[in-house]
Write a protein that holds these residues in place. Structure first.
Motif, PDB file in Angstrom:
ATOM      1  N   UNK A   7       0.857  -1.185   0.000  1.00 18.45           N
ATOM      2  CA  UNK A   7       0.000   0.000   0.000  1.00 18.45           C
ATOM      3  C   UNK A   7       0.895   1.237   0.000  1.00 18.45           C
ATOM      4  N   UNK A   8       0.277   2.384  -0.259  1.00 22.13           N
ATOM      5  CA  UNK A   8       1.007   3.643  -0.182  1.00 22.13           C
ATOM      6  C   UNK A   8       1.482   4.202  -1.500  1.00 22.13           C
ATOM      7  N   UNK A   9       1.229   3.521  -2.604  1.00 16.93           N
ATOM      8  CA  UNK A   9       1.633   4.055  -3.895  1.00 16.93           C
ATOM      9  C   UNK A   9       0.761   5.230  -4.301  1.00 16.93           C
ATOM     10  N   UNK A  13       5.269  14.517  -7.188  1.00 16.42           N
ATOM     11  CA  UNK A  13       6.050  15.370  -8.072  1.00 16.42           C
ATOM     12  C   UNK A  13       7.538  15.098  -7.884  1.00 16.42           C
ATOM     13  N   UNK A  14       8.321  15.394  -8.889  1.00 14.96           N
ATOM     14  CA  UNK A  14       9.785  15.232  -8.737  1.00 14.96           C
ATOM     15  C   UNK A  14      10.290  16.013  -7.535  1.00 14.96           C
ATOM     16  N   UNK A  15      11.145  15.375  -6.764  1.00 13.55           N
ATOM     17  CA  UNK A  15      11.653  15.981  -5.552  1.00 13.55           C
ATOM     18  C   UNK A  15      10.828  15.676  -4.323  1.00 13.55           C
ATOM     19  N   UNK A  16       9.666  15.077  -4.524  1.00 15.98           N
ATOM     20  CA  UNK A  16       8.784  14.760  -3.407  1.00 15.98           C
ATOM     21  C   UNK A  16       9.150  13.448  -2.732  1.00 15.98           C
ATOM     22  N   UNK A  17       8.359  13.087  -1.727  1.00 16.24           N
ATOM     23  CA  UNK A  17       8.619  11.881  -0.943  1.00 16.24           C
ATOM     24  C   UNK A  17       7.381  11.001  -0.909  1.00 16.24           C
ATOM     25  N   UNK A  18       7.637   9.718  -0.692  1.00 18.24           N
ATOM     26  CA  UNK A  18       6.546   8.747  -0.655  1.00 18.24           C
ATOM     27  C   UNK A  18       6.966   7.613   0.257  1.00 18.24           C
ATOM     28  N   UNK A  19       6.015   7.036   0.969  1.00 22.04           N
ATOM     29  CA  UNK A  19       6.316   5.877   1.790  1.00 22.04           C
ATOM     30  C   UNK A  19       5.400   4.724   1.408  1.00 22.04           C
ATOM     31  N   UNK A  20       6.006   3.620   1.068  1.00 20.53           N
ATOM     32  CA  UNK A  20       5.267   2.402   0.751  1.00 20.53           C
ATOM     33  C   UNK A  20       5.311   1.462   1.947  1.00 20.53           C
ATOM     34  N   UNK A  21       4.243   0.685   2.091  1.00 20.41           N
ATOM     35  CA  UNK A  21       4.178  -0.301   3.164  1.00 20.41           C
ATOM     36  C   UNK A  21       3.863  -1.669   2.580  1.00 20.41           C
ATOM     37  N   UNK A  22       4.414  -2.679   3.192  1.00 25.92           N
ATOM     38  CA  UNK A  22       4.124  -4.060   2.813  1.00 25.92           C
ATOM     39  C   UNK A  22       3.766  -4.810   4.080  1.00 25.92           C
ATOM     40  N   UNK A  23       2.491  -5.185   4.180  1.00 29.74           N
ATOM     41  CA  UNK A  23       2.033  -5.957   5.321  1.00 29.74           C
ATOM     42  C   UNK A  23       2.266  -7.432   5.024  1.00 29.74           C
ATOM     43  N   UNK A  24       2.995  -8.107   5.907  1.00 30.76           N
ATOM     44  CA  UNK A  24       3.286  -9.515   5.662  1.00 30.76           C
ATOM     45  C   UNK A  24       2.712 -10.372   6.786  1.00 30.76           C
ATOM     46  N   UNK A  25       2.268 -11.574   6.411  1.00 29.57           N
ATOM     47  CA  UNK A  25       1.660 -12.485   7.377  1.00 29.57           C
ATOM     48  C   UNK A  25       1.946 -13.924   6.959  1.00 29.57           C
ATOM     49  N   UNK A  26       1.895 -14.818   7.960  1.00 23.78           N
ATOM     50  CA  UNK A  26       2.142 -16.217   7.688  1.00 23.78           C
ATOM     51  C   UNK A  26       2.959 -16.843   8.794  1.00 23.78           C
ATOM     52  N   UNK A  27       3.344 -18.088   8.613  1.00 30.57           N
ATOM     53  CA  UNK A  27       4.115 -18.795   9.637  1.00 30.57           C
ATOM     54  C   UNK A  27       5.597 -18.445   9.604  1.00 30.57           C
ATOM     55  N   UNK A  28       6.270 -18.603  10.714  1.00 32.28           N
ATOM     56  CA  UNK A  28       7.724 -18.409  10.861  1.00 32.28           C
ATOM     57  C   UNK A  28       8.216 -17.171  10.134  1.00 32.28           C
ATOM     58  N   UNK A  29       7.615 -16.037  10.428  1.00 38.75           N
ATOM     59  CA  UNK A  29       7.921 -14.798   9.706  1.00 38.75           C
ATOM     60  C   UNK A  29       9.363 -14.360   9.856  1.00 38.75           C
ATOM     61  N   UNK A  30       9.976 -14.682  10.986  1.00 38.19           N
ATOM     62  CA  UNK A  30      11.338 -14.217  11.214  1.00 38.19           C
ATOM     63  C   UNK A  30      12.362 -14.990  10.389  1.00 38.19           C
ATOM     64  N   UNK A  31      11.940 -15.958   9.618  1.00 40.15           N
ATOM     65  CA  UNK A  31      12.855 -16.713   8.769  1.00 40.15           C
ATOM     66  C   UNK A  31      12.747 -16.347   7.292  1.00 40.15           C
ATOM     67  N   UNK A  32      11.958 -15.313   7.007  1.00 37.55           N
ATOM     68  CA  UNK A  32      11.780 -14.871   5.634  1.00 37.55           C
ATOM     69  C   UNK A  32      12.587 -13.597   5.375  1.00 37.55           C
TER      70      UNK A  32
END
Length: 122
Positions: A7-9, A13-32
C-alpha cells in the motif's frame, strides 16, 4: 505460505517523498527475507532493497544514491520503503517479495504481493 500486501503508492512530483508499506503475514515470519522490487514499462524487474531474515529495523538499499530507506518492523509485520527526492525514473510498479532464505532472490519461487504503482511526474 507468506502473504504480502503493498500500500502507499500514488503520484508524486519530482523531488517529493513517498512511503510504501508491505504488510506480511504467515508462519515463521522471522525466517523470511523480505525485499522491494520495481518494474517500469519496458524494463526488467530491479531489486530496490532487501531486509534479510536476520535484519531488524533499517536495512540496506541497492544503489539508490541514498534516496531510499527500507525498514523492517517485525512487531507490526510491516516492511516500509521510503522514497525521498523522487525522480521520474522511479516511476514503476513496486512489489514486495519474500524468500525463505538469507537473502532476497526475487524469482518465480518467491512470494509476491500484487504491487503498487508509483508515478513521479509534474
Amino acid at each position: 505460505q507468506l502473504q504480502l500486501v503493498e500500500s502507499g503508492g500514488g503520484s508524486v512530483q519530482p523531488g517529493g517523498s513517498l512511503r510504501l508499506s508491505c504488510l506480511f503475514s504467515g508462519p515463521t515470519l522471522d525466517r523470511w527475507s523480505l525485499g522491494w522490487f520495481r518494474q517500469a514499462p519496458g524494463k526488467e524487474r530491479e531489486r530496490v532493497a532487501c531486509a534479510s531474515s536476520y535484519v531488524r529495523g533499517r536495512a540496506d538499499t541497492d544503489s539508490m544514491n541514498g534516496r531510499f530507506t527500507v525498514f523492517r518492523d517485525n512487531a507490526k509485520n510491516i516492511l516500509y520503503l521510503e522514497i525521498e527526492n523522487a525522480e521520474p525514473e522511479d516511476t514503476a510498479v513496486y512489489r514486495c517479495s519474500g524468500d525463505f532464505a538469507y537473502t532476497c532472490l526475487g524469482n518465480d519461487e518467491s512470494a509476491w504481493g500484487p504491487g503498487t504503482q508509483v508515478t513521479v511526474s509534474t
